[in-house]
Motif scaffolding. Structure first.
Motif, PDB file in Angstrom:
ATOM      1  N   ARG A   1      35.021   7.522  -7.297  1.00  0.00           N
ATOM      2  CA  ARG A   1      35.759   8.756  -6.975  1.00  0.00           C
ATOM      3  C   ARG A   1      37.115   8.422  -6.351  1.00  0.00           C
ATOM      4  NH1 ARG A   1      33.832  14.018  -5.666  1.00  0.00           N
ATOM      5  NH2 ARG A   1      31.695  13.204  -5.559  1.00  0.00           N
ATOM      6  N   SER A   2      37.149   7.483  -5.416  1.00  0.00           N
ATOM      7  CA  SER A   2      38.404   7.113  -4.752  1.00  0.00           C
ATOM      8  C   SER A   2      39.401   6.546  -5.745  1.00  0.00           C
ATOM      9  CB  SER A   2      38.125   6.093  -3.647  1.00  0.00           C
ATOM     10  OG  SER A   2      37.232   6.606  -2.683  1.00  0.00           O
ATOM     11  N   ALA A   3      38.912   5.737  -6.699  1.00  0.00           N
ATOM     12  CA  ALA A   3      39.808   5.149  -7.696  1.00  0.00           C
ATOM     13  C   ALA A   3      40.482   6.235  -8.526  1.00  0.00           C
ATOM     14  CB  ALA A   3      39.029   4.193  -8.593  1.00  0.00           C
ATOM     15  N   PHE A   4      39.736   7.261  -8.918  1.00  0.00           N
ATOM     16  CA  PHE A   4      40.322   8.353  -9.693  1.00  0.00           C
ATOM     17  C   PHE A   4      41.353   9.127  -8.871  1.00  0.00           C
ATOM     18  CE2 PHE A   4      36.957   7.909 -12.877  1.00  0.00           C
ATOM     19  CZ  PHE A   4      37.651   8.222 -14.035  1.00  0.00           C
ATOM     20  N   VAL A   5      41.036   9.424  -7.643  1.00  0.00           N
ATOM     21  CA  VAL A   5      41.965  10.181  -6.790  1.00  0.00           C
ATOM     22  C   VAL A   5      43.260   9.400  -6.584  1.00  0.00           C
ATOM     23  CG1 VAL A   5      42.322  11.128  -4.484  1.00  0.00           C
ATOM     24  CG2 VAL A   5      40.130  11.480  -5.646  1.00  0.00           C
ATOM     25  N   LEU A   6      43.142   8.107  -6.298  1.00  0.00           N
ATOM     26  CA  LEU A   6      44.338   7.281  -6.090  1.00  0.00           C
ATOM     27  C   LEU A   6      45.164   7.201  -7.364  1.00  0.00           C
ATOM     28  CD1 LEU A   6      42.689   4.453  -3.975  1.00  0.00           C
ATOM     29  CD2 LEU A   6      44.461   6.025  -3.178  1.00  0.00           C
ATOM     30  N   ALA A   7      44.496   7.092  -8.526  1.00  0.00           N
ATOM     31  CA  ALA A   7      45.231   7.033  -9.788  1.00  0.00           C
ATOM     32  C   ALA A   7      45.988   8.329 -10.039  1.00  0.00           C
ATOM     33  CB  ALA A   7      44.264   6.748 -10.936  1.00  0.00           C
ATOM     34  N   MET A   8      45.402   9.464  -9.654  1.00  0.00           N
ATOM     35  CA  MET A   8      46.101  10.738  -9.822  1.00  0.00           C
ATOM     36  C   MET A   8      47.302  10.835  -8.888  1.00  0.00           C
ATOM     37  SD  MET A   8      43.091  13.542 -10.641  1.00  0.00           S
ATOM     38  CE  MET A   8      41.778  12.951  -9.578  1.00  0.00           C
ATOM     39  N   ILE A   9      47.173  10.300  -7.679  1.00  0.00           N
ATOM     40  CA  ILE A   9      48.314  10.267  -6.759  1.00  0.00           C
ATOM     41  C   ILE A   9      49.427   9.402  -7.342  1.00  0.00           C
ATOM     42  CG2 ILE A   9      49.084   9.522  -4.468  1.00  0.00           C
ATOM     43  CD1 ILE A   9      46.289  10.191  -3.436  1.00  0.00           C
ATOM     44  N   TRP A  10      49.058   8.283  -7.970  1.00  0.00           N
ATOM     45  CA  TRP A  10      50.039   7.411  -8.625  1.00  0.00           C
ATOM     46  C   TRP A  10      50.827   8.181  -9.678  1.00  0.00           C
ATOM     47  CZ3 TRP A  10      49.524   4.675 -13.650  1.00  0.00           C
ATOM     48  CH2 TRP A  10      50.517   3.690 -13.831  1.00  0.00           C
ATOM     49  N   CYS A  11      50.130   8.961 -10.500  1.00  0.00           N
ATOM     50  CA  CYS A  11      50.815   9.757 -11.522  1.00  0.00           C
ATOM     51  C   CYS A  11      51.805  10.724 -10.883  1.00  0.00           C
ATOM     52  CB  CYS A  11      49.787  10.535 -12.350  1.00  0.00           C
ATOM     53  SG  CYS A  11      48.695   9.527 -13.357  1.00  0.00           S
ATOM     54  N   CYS A  12      51.376  11.391  -9.810  1.00  0.00           N
ATOM     55  CA  CYS A  12      52.257  12.352  -9.147  1.00  0.00           C
ATOM     56  C   CYS A  12      53.495  11.670  -8.560  1.00  0.00           C
ATOM     57  CB  CYS A  12      51.495  13.085  -8.050  1.00  0.00           C
ATOM     58  SG  CYS A  12      50.162  14.157  -8.652  1.00  0.00           S
ATOM     59  N   ALA A  13      53.307  10.476  -7.989  1.00  0.00           N
ATOM     60  CA  ALA A  13      54.440   9.747  -7.418  1.00  0.00           C
ATOM     61  C   ALA A  13      55.440   9.363  -8.505  1.00  0.00           C
ATOM     62  CB  ALA A  13      53.946   8.506  -6.684  1.00  0.00           C
ATOM     63  N   LEU A  14      54.940   8.942  -9.659  1.00  0.00           N
ATOM     64  CA  LEU A  14      55.837   8.565 -10.758  1.00  0.00           C
ATOM     65  C   LEU A  14      56.552   9.784 -11.338  1.00  0.00           C
ATOM     66  CD1 LEU A  14      53.787   5.832 -12.665  1.00  0.00           C
ATOM     67  CD2 LEU A  14      55.726   5.528 -11.117  1.00  0.00           C
ATOM     68  N   ILE A  15      55.850  10.896 -11.424  1.00  0.00           N
ATOM     69  CA  ILE A  15      56.514  12.126 -11.890  1.00  0.00           C
ATOM     70  C   ILE A  15      57.633  12.504 -10.925  1.00  0.00           C
ATOM     71  CG2 ILE A  15      56.208  14.595 -12.300  1.00  0.00           C
ATOM     72  CD1 ILE A  15      53.321  13.959 -13.176  1.00  0.00           C
ATOM     73  N   GLY A  16      57.346  12.417  -9.629  1.00  0.00           N
ATOM     74  CA  GLY A  16      58.373  12.729  -8.640  1.00  0.00           C
ATOM     75  C   GLY A  16      59.557  11.780  -8.716  1.00  0.00           C
ATOM     76  N   PHE A  17      59.275  10.487  -8.901  1.00  0.00           N
ATOM     77  CA  PHE A  17      60.362   9.518  -9.041  1.00  0.00           C
ATOM     78  C   PHE A  17      61.219   9.829 -10.262  1.00  0.00           C
ATOM     79  CE2 PHE A  17      61.581   5.642 -11.407  1.00  0.00           C
ATOM     80  CZ  PHE A  17      62.622   5.220 -10.600  1.00  0.00           C
ATOM     81  N   ALA A  18      60.559  10.126 -11.383  1.00  0.00           N
ATOM     82  CA  ALA A  18      61.297  10.384 -12.621  1.00  0.00           C
ATOM     83  C   ALA A  18      62.198  11.605 -12.499  1.00  0.00           C
ATOM     84  CB  ALA A  18      60.318  10.566 -13.782  1.00  0.00           C
ATOM     85  N   ARG A  19      61.780  12.595 -11.730  1.00  0.00           N
ATOM     86  CA  ARG A  19      62.568  13.826 -11.597  1.00  0.00           C
ATOM     87  C   ARG A  19      63.532  13.792 -10.422  1.00  0.00           C
ATOM     88  NH1 ARG A  19      62.353  14.826 -16.322  1.00  0.00           N
ATOM     89  NH2 ARG A  19      63.768  16.499 -15.702  1.00  0.00           N
ATOM     90  N   SER A  20      63.455  12.735  -9.593  1.00  0.00           N
ATOM     91  CA  SER A  20      64.297  12.685  -8.393  1.00  0.00           C
ATOM     92  C   SER A  20      65.739  12.342  -8.754  1.00  0.00           C
ATOM     93  CB  SER A  20      63.739  11.627  -7.431  1.00  0.00           C
ATOM     94  OG  SER A  20      64.613  11.443  -6.344  1.00  0.00           O
TER      95      SER A  20
END
Length: 419
Positions: free
Chosen positions: A305-324
């Protein structure tokens, strides 16, 4: 219902800081393997620089990336089989000898000014083959060195060492290039692989250390890989972690690193100065910080469960970086991305190691490596090629968003529908 069913039924052990460092042999392994990973990156810095100066060929640069990852896609399963059947010390030593040979060959070509495109392509292929030979074997070796209680710490620290190699390697490579020049610098780099090779000569973790296995049997090609894939598919933990990491490699991988010059220009830092170096190093620095902080505090034990949650946070961070469009925000999000990437990658590796059947651990790790590294070959299409059509900001954000949706769907299937 327990969402992490399938984990080993060992009694719970309180996580201590840097518990695997209590093992003297693991300390040696960690230092030697980290040095080898650093040398790998040093070679990239020097050889890529000379190739760029000599040929100015984007096609050769693309071949360098493909030759690095395709061997994992095609051969990691076979490499894992070899790790199950033969002395893993010798497999790793062969990989180190191949790395040493490649660095020496680069140095000779640079000294004699005999560099040619076909020679560079051959050396790049040999370098890729060396990586796919030693990485699965080294993961099996970790399992033999440390106890089950020390394994999550050992895997996380090894991943931290890899990030340290990514972070320090380019700096050391640039220093060798400036001080000794390309030829002598890359020849000096060959010496960095030697300690790992030398330690493995007498390290007591060869084939004979496993009593349960008889003499080595043959490698049965794709039939073995297919049989291993069926074993992985039958295990909820193994299949979840293999898909988790494989999807990350396929959709994003580390392809956005190759697009950093474009991101730097859009953020107003087009020159090769300190600010650009920080942008390049932020991701690796986040991974390094994750390894140190999580290990020192004994945080985030391996859970699906933790691995999935962390991977989803990774996606959100990359989306934020790409749009920053703000440099400080971009650096912060890259740091967060590196932090959670190391966390879920090392967690997935630990879960695979803990749940792999003992008699085929190398093959399972080989299939996992094929997914984790081989599928990075295709991230160049989703981030790089698509970026040429719709822009790198859009391509990275769309790829990360598609990956996030996939993770949400998998998470829902695993934790909602199973009730």
């Amino acid at each position: 219902m327990n969402s992490d069913a399938g984990l080993p039924r060992s009694p719970p052990v309180k996580q201590r800081a840097f518990t695997s460092f209590a093992n003297a042999d693991f300390r040696i392994f960690f230092l030697a393997a980290t040095a080898a990973m650093m040398a790998d990156n040093i070679e990239h810095v020097i050889s890529y620089w000379v190739m760029f100066q000599k040929f100015h060929s984007p096609a050769l640069g693309a071949f360098a990336v493909v030759s690095h990852w395709v061997p994992y896609l095609l051969l990691a399963g076979f490499s894992g089989r070899l790790a199950d059947r033969f002395d893993i010390r010798r497999l790793i030593q062969i990989g180190m000898l191949m790395f040493i040979g490649v660095s020496i060959a680069w140095g000779i070509m640079f000294m004699t000014d005999s560099t040619a495109v076909w020679k560079a392509m051959v050396l790049l292929v040999v370098h890729g083959l060396a990586g796919v030979l030693w990485i699965p074997a080294s993961q099996v070796l970790i399992h033999r060195i440390v106890s089950v209680e020390q394994l999550p710490s050992a895997v996380r620290l090894t991943a931290t060492g890899r990030y340290l190699g990514f972070l320090v390697g380019p700096l050391v490579g640039d220093a060798l290039l400036q001080i000794f020049g390309s030829a002598y610098g890359i020849l000096a780099n060959a010496l960095i692989y030697v300690p790992f090779f030398a330690w493995l000569i007498k390290a007591p973790y060869g084939r004979r250390s496993i009593d349960a296995q008889a003499g080595p049997r043959g490698v049965n090609g794709f039939a073995d890989i297919w049989a291993t894939m069926k074993v992985v598919a039958a295990s909820p933990v193994l299949s979840s972690m293999t898909v988790l990491i494989g999807a990350a490699a396929f959709f994003v991988g580390n392809a956005y690193q190759a697009q950093m010059p474009g991101f730097a220009v859009d953020l107003g830092h087009a020159h090769a100065d300190f600010s650009y170096g920080v942008l390049l190093a932020a991701d690796a620095a986040g991974g390094l910080a994750a390894g140190i902080i999580l290990e020192s505090r004994g945080l985030l034990p391996p859970r699906v469960r933790s691995a999935f949650v962390l991977a989803m946070i990774w996606c959100c961070a990359l989306i934020g970086f790409a749009r920053s469009n703000t440099y400080a925000v971009a650096i912060t999000l890259l740091f967060i991305a590196g932090f959670v990437e190391l966390s879920f990658n090392s967690m997935a590796q630990s879960l695979v190691q803990l749940n792999a059947p003992g008699d085929m651990r190398g093959r399972v790790i080989g299939v996992f490596s094929m997914s984790a590294m081989g599928l990075r070959t295709f991230s160049g299409l989703s981030v790089g090629l698509l970026g040429a059509l719709i822009g790198i900001h859009n391509s990275l954000s769309c790829s990360a968003a598609a990956l996030l949706l996939l993770y949400v769907a998998l998470f829902a299937v695993r934790y909602v529908r199973r009730r």
